[in-house]
Design a protein around this motif. Structure first.
Motif, PDB file in Angstrom:
ATOM      1  N   LEU B  58       0.842  -1.191   0.000  1.00 45.25           N
ATOM      2  CA  LEU B  58       0.000   0.000   0.000  1.00 45.25           C
ATOM      3  C   LEU B  58       0.873   1.235   0.000  1.00 45.25           C
ATOM      4  O   LEU B  58       0.491   2.287  -0.464  1.00 45.25           O
ATOM      5  CB  LEU B  58      -0.860   0.032   1.274  1.00 45.25           C
ATOM      6  CG  LEU B  58      -2.231  -0.613   1.240  1.00 45.25           C
ATOM      7  CD1 LEU B  58      -2.885  -0.479   2.606  1.00 45.25           C
ATOM      8  CD2 LEU B  58      -3.107   0.004   0.168  1.00 45.25           C
ATOM      9  N   ASP B  78       2.197   1.714 -10.243  1.00 41.97           N
ATOM     10  CA  ASP B  78       0.915   1.704  -9.533  1.00 41.97           C
ATOM     11  C   ASP B  78       0.024   0.513  -9.870  1.00 41.97           C
ATOM     12  O   ASP B  78      -0.554  -0.113  -8.988  1.00 41.97           O
ATOM     13  CB  ASP B  78       0.139   2.981  -9.890  1.00 41.97           C
ATOM     14  CG  ASP B  78       0.369   4.064  -8.859  1.00 41.97           C
ATOM     15  OD1 ASP B  78       1.283   3.892  -8.024  1.00 41.97           O
ATOM     16  OD2 ASP B  78      -0.366   5.064  -8.896  1.00 41.97           O
ATOM     17  N   ASP B  79      -0.081   0.231 -11.161  1.00 42.93           N
ATOM     18  CA  ASP B  79      -0.986  -0.842 -11.585  1.00 42.93           C
ATOM     19  C   ASP B  79      -0.480  -2.209 -11.140  1.00 42.93           C
ATOM     20  O   ASP B  79      -1.260  -3.079 -10.751  1.00 42.93           O
ATOM     21  CB  ASP B  79      -1.174  -0.821 -13.106  1.00 42.93           C
ATOM     22  CG  ASP B  79      -2.203   0.224 -13.523  1.00 42.93           C
ATOM     23  OD1 ASP B  79      -2.724   0.935 -12.624  1.00 42.93           O
ATOM     24  OD2 ASP B  79      -2.480   0.322 -14.730  1.00 42.93           O
ATOM     25  N   ALA B  82      -1.254  -2.513  -7.531  1.00 40.10           N
ATOM     26  CA  ALA B  82      -2.687  -2.777  -7.352  1.00 40.10           C
ATOM     27  C   ALA B  82      -2.979  -4.244  -7.633  1.00 40.10           C
ATOM     28  O   ALA B  82      -3.756  -4.883  -6.922  1.00 40.10           O
ATOM     29  CB  ALA B  82      -3.514  -1.874  -8.274  1.00 40.10           C
ATOM     30  N   ARG B  85      -1.785  -6.307  -4.665  1.00 43.80           N
ATOM     31  CA  ARG B  85      -2.728  -6.151  -3.546  1.00 43.80           C
ATOM     32  C   ARG B  85      -3.984  -6.967  -3.793  1.00 43.80           C
ATOM     33  O   ARG B  85      -4.558  -7.565  -2.896  1.00 43.80           O
ATOM     34  CB  ARG B  85      -3.131  -4.674  -3.380  1.00 43.80           C
ATOM     35  CG  ARG B  85      -2.020  -3.789  -2.859  1.00 43.80           C
ATOM     36  CD  ARG B  85      -2.588  -2.492  -2.321  1.00 43.80           C
ATOM     37  NE  ARG B  85      -3.188  -1.632  -3.316  1.00 43.80           N
ATOM     38  CZ  ARG B  85      -2.530  -0.696  -4.002  1.00 43.80           C
ATOM     39  NH1 ARG B  85      -1.248  -0.508  -3.803  1.00 43.80           N
ATOM     40  NH2 ARG B  85      -3.160   0.042  -4.875  1.00 43.80           N
ATOM     41  N   ASN B  86      -4.403  -6.959  -5.047  1.00 46.74           N
ATOM     42  CA  ASN B  86      -5.639  -7.644  -5.392  1.00 46.74           C
ATOM     43  C   ASN B  86      -5.515  -9.161  -5.298  1.00 46.74           C
ATOM     44  O   ASN B  86      -6.388  -9.827  -4.751  1.00 46.74           O
ATOM     45  CB  ASN B  86      -6.065  -7.232  -6.808  1.00 46.74           C
ATOM     46  CG  ASN B  86      -7.402  -7.825  -7.200  1.00 46.74           C
ATOM     47  OD1 ASN B  86      -7.499  -8.565  -8.168  1.00 46.74           O
ATOM     48  ND2 ASN B  86      -8.425  -7.496  -6.429  1.00 46.74           N
ATOM     49  N   LYS B  87      -4.392  -9.709  -5.828  1.00 43.52           N
ATOM     50  CA  LYS B  87      -4.307 -11.164  -5.979  1.00 43.52           C
ATOM     51  C   LYS B  87      -3.555 -11.847  -4.836  1.00 43.52           C
ATOM     52  O   LYS B  87      -3.857 -12.973  -4.468  1.00 43.52           O
ATOM     53  CB  LYS B  87      -3.605 -11.498  -7.291  1.00 43.52           C
ATOM     54  CG  LYS B  87      -4.422 -11.063  -8.478  1.00 43.52           C
ATOM     55  CD  LYS B  87      -3.933 -11.727  -9.757  1.00 43.52           C
ATOM     56  CE  LYS B  87      -4.878 -11.404 -10.896  1.00 43.52           C
ATOM     57  NZ  LYS B  87      -5.019  -9.934 -11.093  1.00 43.52           N
ATOM     58  N   PRO B 111     -13.126  -7.548  -4.242  1.00 41.38           N
ATOM     59  CA  PRO B 111     -11.794  -7.811  -4.813  1.00 41.38           C
ATOM     60  C   PRO B 111     -11.902  -8.572  -6.134  1.00 41.38           C
ATOM     61  O   PRO B 111     -11.081  -8.367  -7.031  1.00 41.38           O
ATOM     62  CB  PRO B 111     -11.124  -8.680  -3.745  1.00 41.38           C
ATOM     63  CG  PRO B 111     -11.867  -8.401  -2.487  1.00 41.38           C
ATOM     64  CD  PRO B 111     -13.273  -8.112  -2.886  1.00 41.38           C
ATOM     65  N   TYR B 114     -12.450  -6.289  -9.057  1.00 44.55           N
ATOM     66  CA  TYR B 114     -11.226  -5.685  -9.594  1.00 44.55           C
ATOM     67  C   TYR B 114     -10.306  -6.720 -10.207  1.00 44.55           C
ATOM     68  O   TYR B 114      -9.373  -6.377 -10.915  1.00 44.55           O
ATOM     69  CB  TYR B 114     -10.531  -4.867  -8.500  1.00 44.55           C
ATOM     70  CG  TYR B 114     -11.365  -3.672  -8.109  1.00 44.55           C
ATOM     71  CD1 TYR B 114     -11.671  -2.709  -9.062  1.00 44.55           C
ATOM     72  CD2 TYR B 114     -11.895  -3.530  -6.829  1.00 44.55           C
ATOM     73  CE1 TYR B 114     -12.466  -1.616  -8.744  1.00 44.55           C
ATOM     74  CE2 TYR B 114     -12.682  -2.440  -6.500  1.00 44.55           C
ATOM     75  CZ  TYR B 114     -12.967  -1.490  -7.465  1.00 44.55           C
ATOM     76  OH  TYR B 114     -13.751  -0.421  -7.161  1.00 44.55           O
ATOM     77  N   ALA B 115     -10.569  -7.995  -9.939  1.00 42.38           N
ATOM     78  CA  ALA B 115      -9.798  -9.039 -10.599  1.00 42.38           C
ATOM     79  C   ALA B 115     -10.384  -9.344 -11.973  1.00 42.38           C
ATOM     80  O   ALA B 115      -9.782 -10.063 -12.761  1.00 42.38           O
ATOM     81  CB  ALA B 115      -9.791 -10.304  -9.739  1.00 42.38           C
TER      82      ALA B 115
END
Ligand SMILES: Nc1ncnc2c1ncn2[C@@H]1O[C@H](COP(=O)(O)OP(=O)(O)OP(=O)(O)O)[C@@H](O)[C@H]1O
Ligand SMILES: [Mg+2]
Lengths: 419, 234
Positions: B58, B78-79, B82, B85-87, B111, B114-115
């Motif tokens: 983060l 950034d991507d 992200a 963080r997501n997976k 989540p 966003y996946a």
């Protein structure tokens, strides 16, 4: 690029947020509502004007060419036209003999500012002397009775075909056929009534009466009068051929030297199109100006409320980022929300515009009894809905851009810390 | 053969407050392996949350290196962060951090949104996760219709729905009474036994004794890093 699932989520968020802040959302869209109403009203007005205009010129005759000393549309040099020699009846008849491509060649003479009377009532109108053939043009089509015939024309009988307004004003509740009215003190028998032809600013056209050419001569004389010649082409396709032929004959009849310009004018309904175009343009410019103003004010309001929304939802943005939302996910979320605000505005605006348009048209036709308004649609044009929604989406995207960029660039740790 | 999930070396986080410099982390080096159960302890302001935010991708360090599953996090954009963080990471916060307008199930699904998963697949997995935390009968409730313990369960379900490499919990029981806190700790124990890697921050020795390894921070430095021979979650 945001994923499909994210876009769906964005729509869900947008709908929820619109619903939760319903009153605020509605107030925010006020500028967009006004903008869309204006676009729609403008489109409707122009459409209505076109309909009235189309109706007017099609009734008067799109397939007609008038050769005249004067240019009707007011173009050209006034002094130069004044200096032209009058078009005489002999020239008109000579043209009539030579013309091959026209369906009819019709000599016409007019007395402007004349009057007709019945009993003690008299009415100002223009008086036209012409031949039977005028009755075969769309301008001479009768709704009651008939046009005068060849016998009446040849014998110079005192018969008259009256314009729609003459009938309406002098014989409001009865049929005028067979009745008499006086022209220059002489009684004329009414044989027909011409259909209503003038709409709106062309209303004067219905203040006319038509009498045989030689009856006209006995009442007003031909001295010092320039004739017009009406040429009925029969169809719009024939206009070019008829015009070329007529110009050639007229130049030779009037002995115009080859290098000189025409000493007469060719008048067609098309000539008036320019005037209609100018009116359209005027409405368009004023309408567009107001619309753009409304959209600018509207988009500032939307931008403002989107900034507020980003601030209010900083924590939410932090949460979303912490669990994997990318910049583009957050960006599209806020863009979709502000576009939806604007689309909601457009959808609110449409029924409002419809009510305005519907009542305007109803009032014009039924309360103010404006005949021309009956050809104007009482419905908002539906293709404008598409345009309005499209423009609103664009305005929403633009207005939401900076707030959305701000939201997408928030630092997740700081965003999570905010309350 | 490297089974380390996390390798950090010489990690520094410095804040500049006007003319003053604040070191949230002075120099931290640490490796964490698969299926570890770690408690991070230390006084308030010692840098526990800062370290957790780094581990969870983060936050980015001022200097130092961070390898996550062998990938250099310090060099990611950034991507990429992200996506990690997501997976790979499941976050559980002290204040739950659920979306107030969404139902428990929708929160757990998020989540997966966003996946990029399809709606049926999302729903299926979210129901599985929410069932695992024992809240199948509260799926359609919003957070304000749930108790604190239930909210934290929803948050845990949200953290594990993507089957992440590690679960990070920053004082997960801090806002709960001790009875509810014990329930939540039992849940973390279950997750660990199920093969998950769990890292949690806590002030309470009672909570920390569940972990197999206890790392103590002080003033942005690791004070001690010890195996807990009396771990209660076995
Ligand atoms: N955004 C920031 N700006 C300035 N200083 C910060 C910032 N974030 C954290 N700090 C400082 O870094 C240090 C460590 O903070 P951190 O939140 O990691 O502590 P903590 O161990 O989690 O404490 P607590 O147990 O109270 O949660 C603190 O001294 C704090 O003031
Ligand atoms: Mg903390």
């Amino acid at each position: 690029m945001p994923r499909l699932s994210e876009v769906q989520e964005s729509f869900r968020i947008a709908v929820t947020s619109l619903r939760v802040n319903l009153m605020r959302s509605i107030l925010t869209t006020a500028g967009v509502v006004v903008g869309v109403v204006l676009v729609v009203l403008m489109g409707w007005t122009i459409g209505g004007l076109d309909a009235v205009w189309e109706k007017t010129i099609s009734i008067i005759g799109k397939d007609m060419i008038y050769i005249d000393k004067w240019n009707w549309a007011g173009g050209g040099n006034w002094r130069m036209m004044e200096a032209r020699k009058d078009i005489t009846l002999e020239q008109a008849e000579a043209l009539s003999m030579r013309m091959e491509s026209a369906e009819e060649t019709i000599p016409i003479t007019r007395k402007w500012g004349g009057s007709v009377s019945v009993g003690n009532t008299s009415l100002r109108c223009s008086i036209m002397g012409t031949t039977t053939a005028y009755g075969s043009t769309s301008a001479g089509t009768t709704e009651e009775g008939r046009f005068f015939n060849e016998v009446e024309e040849r014998e110079a009988e005192k018969v008259v075909v009256v314009g729609y307004n003459i009938k309406k004003n002098l014989f409001p509740d009865e049929s005028p056929i067979g009745k008499y009215l006086k022209i220059a003190g002489v009684p004329y028998r009414i044989v027909g009534v011409v259909e209503k032809r003038g709409f709106l600013f062309m209303d004067f056209i219905d203040n006319q009466v038509f009498i045989p050419l030689y009856a006209f001569r006995s009442s007003f004389g031909f001295f010092d009068r320039s004739f017009s010649v009406g040429l009925k082409a029969g169809s719009e396709r024939m206009l070019d051929i008829v015009r070329d032929e007529a110009v050639g004959h007229m130049r030779s009849i009037r002995n115009v030297p080859p290098a000189d310009p025409d000493d007469f004018s060719i008048n067609e309904m098309k000539a008036f199109d320019q005037q209609a175009k100018n009116i359209r343009l005027g409405i368009w410019v004023v309408g567009m100006g107001l619309t753009i103003l409304a959209f600018i004010v509207g988009s500032i309001g939307i931008m403002n409320i989107m900034y507020v929304s980003v601030t209010e939802r900083t924590k939410e943005i932090g949460i979303r980022k912490a669990i994997g939302a990318r910049r583009s996910s957050i960006l599209s979320q806020f863009l979709i929300e502000s576009a939806m605000l604007c689309v909601a505005g457009a959808l609110i605006a449409f029924p409002i515009a419809q009510v305005i348009v519907g009542s305007a048209q109803y009032l014009a036709v039924h309360v103010f009894e404006q005949d021309w308004a009956s050809v104007v649609s009482p419905l908002v044009p539906f293709d404008l809905l598409g345009i309005a929604v499209g423009v609103s989406i664009l305005v929403g995207l633009l207005a939401g851009l900076f707030p959305a960029i701000k939201a997408s660039g928030l630092d997740p740790v700081e965003a999570l810390r905010s309350e | 053969m490297n089974t380390n999930i996390i390798e950090i070396a010489d990690l520094v986080k410095r804040y500049e407050m006007g003319h003053e410099e604040v070191f949230a982390l002075r120099n931290v080096s640490l490796t964490l392996g698969k299926n570890e159960y770690v408690a991070i302890m230390g006084p308030s302001g010692s840098g526990k949350s800062t370290l957790m935010n780094m581990l969870g991708c983060l936050d980015t360090p001022t200097s130092g290196t961070y390898f996550f599953n062998g990938a250099n996090v310090s060099e990611m954009d950034d991507d990429d962060l992200a996506a990690i963080r997501n997976k790979e990471i499941g976050f559980v916060f002290q204040t739950f951090n659920l979306l107030p307008r969404a139902t428990a199930l929708q929160n757990v699904e998020l989540p997966l949104v966003y996946a990029g998963l399809k709606s049926e697949e999302r729903r299926k997995r979210a129901i599985e996760a929410i069932t695992r935390v024992g809240l199948a009968d509260r799926m359609d409730h919003r957070p304000n219709e749930l108790s604190g313990g239930q909210r934290q369960r929803v948050a845990i379900a949200r953290a594990l729905v993507t089957a992440p490499s590690i679960i990070l919990a920053d004082e997960p029981t801090g806002n709960l009474d001790s009875k509810t806190g014990q329930d939540i700790m039992r849940l973390f124990g279950d997750l660990w036994r199920g093969g998950n890697t769990v890292i949690l921050v806590t002030h309470e020795e009672d909570v920390a004794r569940h972990a197999h390894r206890i790392i103590r921070l002080r003033d942005g430095l690791i004070e001690s890093d010890e195996i807990n021979p009396n771990a209660t979650s076995v």
